[in-house]
Design a protein around this motif. Structure first.
Motif: not given
Length: 518
Positions: A83-88, A95-98, A152-161, A189-196
């Motif tokens: 189970t993933a942490l992202y909630k779709l 929009d840019s939810e952490i 570089y590490l990507f920390n923001h994912i855009h989901f287009e459904v 490093v402090n990092i915020d994992f976000m998604y849209t």
């Protein structure tokens, strides 16, 4: 043979049921409903066979990682869904939810940087639809020295459904090239994992949502290549047919005219060629138990191939129906073991073999033995590297039970039926008491040159299609054109039969009567 059709029907149902089922089994959702999203695996893009669990990388993870129950074929395919942490939620835009905040330690930074250097990708499944994305990127612009590269590490994912009324049709995941975390230095490093999440409506019906993943195989350019492969194979068949028609028939006609032209003088003529060894050609071969076991195993694998093609042509193995093919291979191999037992034992008894039990054991281990040894080696390596290719102990137990409770009993039943078939070897001529000496033959009539010659034409008939098969097994390509593959398979059988007839005749014409193993 009606029970075979019943078995195929049951197998079709089983394979169709191996796909991942969401919480809503009909794939229909209301606004705000939770749509199942599973994180599957990560691995280097240039080596798709090397995959690891998603949370082997230090992503944000729930306190307790919940593994999804998977079918046999999914486990064999290397899928390890959690189970993933992202909630779709259905039709809920964000929009840019952490998703989480995390402090990466030096060890975490090194682990992520190594993944970026190896061009790691991640894979998820959203309502049975696969999603891919890259972990990060390497900045090489204007830098000649690798020590100056930036990681570089990507920390923001855009989901287009995309959705159609109440069903999910398509999903794309894109990493934000501007949302980067520098991993170049070994420091915390402090990092915020976000998604849209963005939702868009589409008119594509639910029944056609998987066609996107087979579209690349159906492009005109790819179809032209596949048809070129078929034309190349057909030309090979025509050339080989013409070769047999002009050479073999002419030679055989001359031989028959020579031996039947004058009955009175025929007995006085010295026999040559294939006529000379007529009393030795049906002499039983050496290692007849091994030969019978090989024939039985080969017949079983041929039947397995036919059943796999039947399931493929009726649409069971559509793209990303994860595990269907592996489940079908395991189940059909178990069900067809009776064919191997019957064929091997019947043939062995025809060759006047006496120890049919030992022959049956040899038949059962001829294919499974090397396969088991190979599996042990590969599984040990996978366990050492903690790769998802390593099978869990429970899956190994399931496969062992299938082999013990299904494969072995059917093999024994087939062997008993073959022993009791009362079939005898009917040779058209009487075998001489002592074998004739084989004359010295040129080097190109040896076993290895003949094997190379016998394999060249069949390989030339299928090598283009073989490339696409290997690209789907060890690459990111998806093979979907099973109808063309079936045509190429039929051509392969024809070419193999023709070249076998030709080389066997030439061997007999050279007075070499040891043709069985060839």
């Amino acid at each position: 043979m009606d029970w075979w059709f019943v078995a195929v029907a049951l197998l079709t149902i089983m394979c169709s049921a191996t796909q991942v089922r969401p919480d809503a089994s009909d794939h229909k959702y209301n606004i705000g409903d939770a749509v199942p999203l599973y994180a599957n695996k990560v691995g280097p893009f240039h080596n798709p066979s090397e995959t690891y669990r998603y949370f082997d990388l230090p992503f944000c993870s729930p306190g307790v990682v919940k593994d999804k129950s998977e079918a046999l074929g999914e486990v064999l395919n290397g899928d390890r869904l959690v189970t993933a942490l992202y909630k779709l939620e259905f039709l809920v835009e964000k929009d840019s939810e952490i998703v989480c905040k995390k402090k990466l330690t030096k060890e975490d930074v090194v682990q992520f940087r190594n993944a970026v250097i190896k061009d790691y990708y991640f894979q998820m499944y959203y309502d049975d639809l696969p999603i891919w994305g890259f972990i990060g990127k390497v900045d090489k612009e204007g830098k000649a020295d690798p020590s100056d590269y930036k990681y570089y590490l990507f920390n923001h994912i855009h989901f287009e459904v995309f959705y159609n009324v109440d069903r999910v049709i398509e999903i794309n995941a894109k990493t934000d090239p501007n949302a980067l975390v520098d991993l170049t230095e070994d420091k915390e490093v402090n990092i915020d994992f976000m998604y849209t999440v963005k939702w868009k409506e589409t008119r594509i019906p639910f029944e056609k949502r998987m066609e996107k993943y087979s579209h690349s195989s159906s492009l005109p350019f790819h179809l032209e290549i596949h048809w070129f492969s078929i034309i190349n194979s057909c030309v090979t068949v025509l050339l080989l047919t013409g070769f047999l028609a002009t050479i073999l028939m002419r030679v055989l006609k001359n031989d028959f005219v020579k031996y039947t032209h004058d009955d009175e003088t025929a007995d006085d003529q010295e026999e040559t060629g294939w006529k000379y060894i007529h009393g030795d050609v049906f002499r039983f071969p050496k290692y007849k138990s091994l030969l019978a076991a090989a024939v039985g195993s080969g017949t079983q694998l041929f039947a397995l191939t036919i059943f796999i093609f039947i399931l493929a042509l009726v649409g069971v193995f559509y793209p990303y129906n994860r595990g269907a093919l592996f489940t079908a291979l395991v189940v059909i191999y178990a069900l067809t073991s009776g064919i191997a037992g019957y064929t091997a034992t019947s043939f062995y008894c025809q060759l006047e073999g006496t120890n049919w039990v030992r022959n049956l054991l040899l038949t059962g281990s001829l294919f499974c033995g090397p396969l088991f040894l190979t599996f042990c080696f590969l599984n040990t390596v996978a366990i050492a590297y903690r790769a998802t290719a390593a099978l869990p102990f429970g899956t190994i137990v399931v496969i062992f039970l299938i082999w013990t409770l299904v494969t072995s009993p059917l093999l024994v039943l087939g062997g008993i039926a073959g022993k009791n078939s009362k079939s005898e070897f009917q040779a058209p001529v009487r075998t001489a008491k002592f074998p004739r000496e084989i004359p010295p033959l040129p080097w190109y009539r040896g076993a290895l040159p003949q094997m190379a010659m016998a394999g060249f034409l069949p390989f030339s008939a299928i090598y283009i299609e073989l490339y696409y098969i290997f690209a789907s097994v060890w690459g990111h390509k998806i093979y979907t054109i099973y109808s063309i593959l079936f045509i190429v398979f039929i051509i392969l059988v024809i070419v193999t039969a023709f070249i076998t007839v030709a080389l066997t005749y030439f061997q007999l014409a050279a007075e070499d009567h040891k043709w069985w193993w060839r």
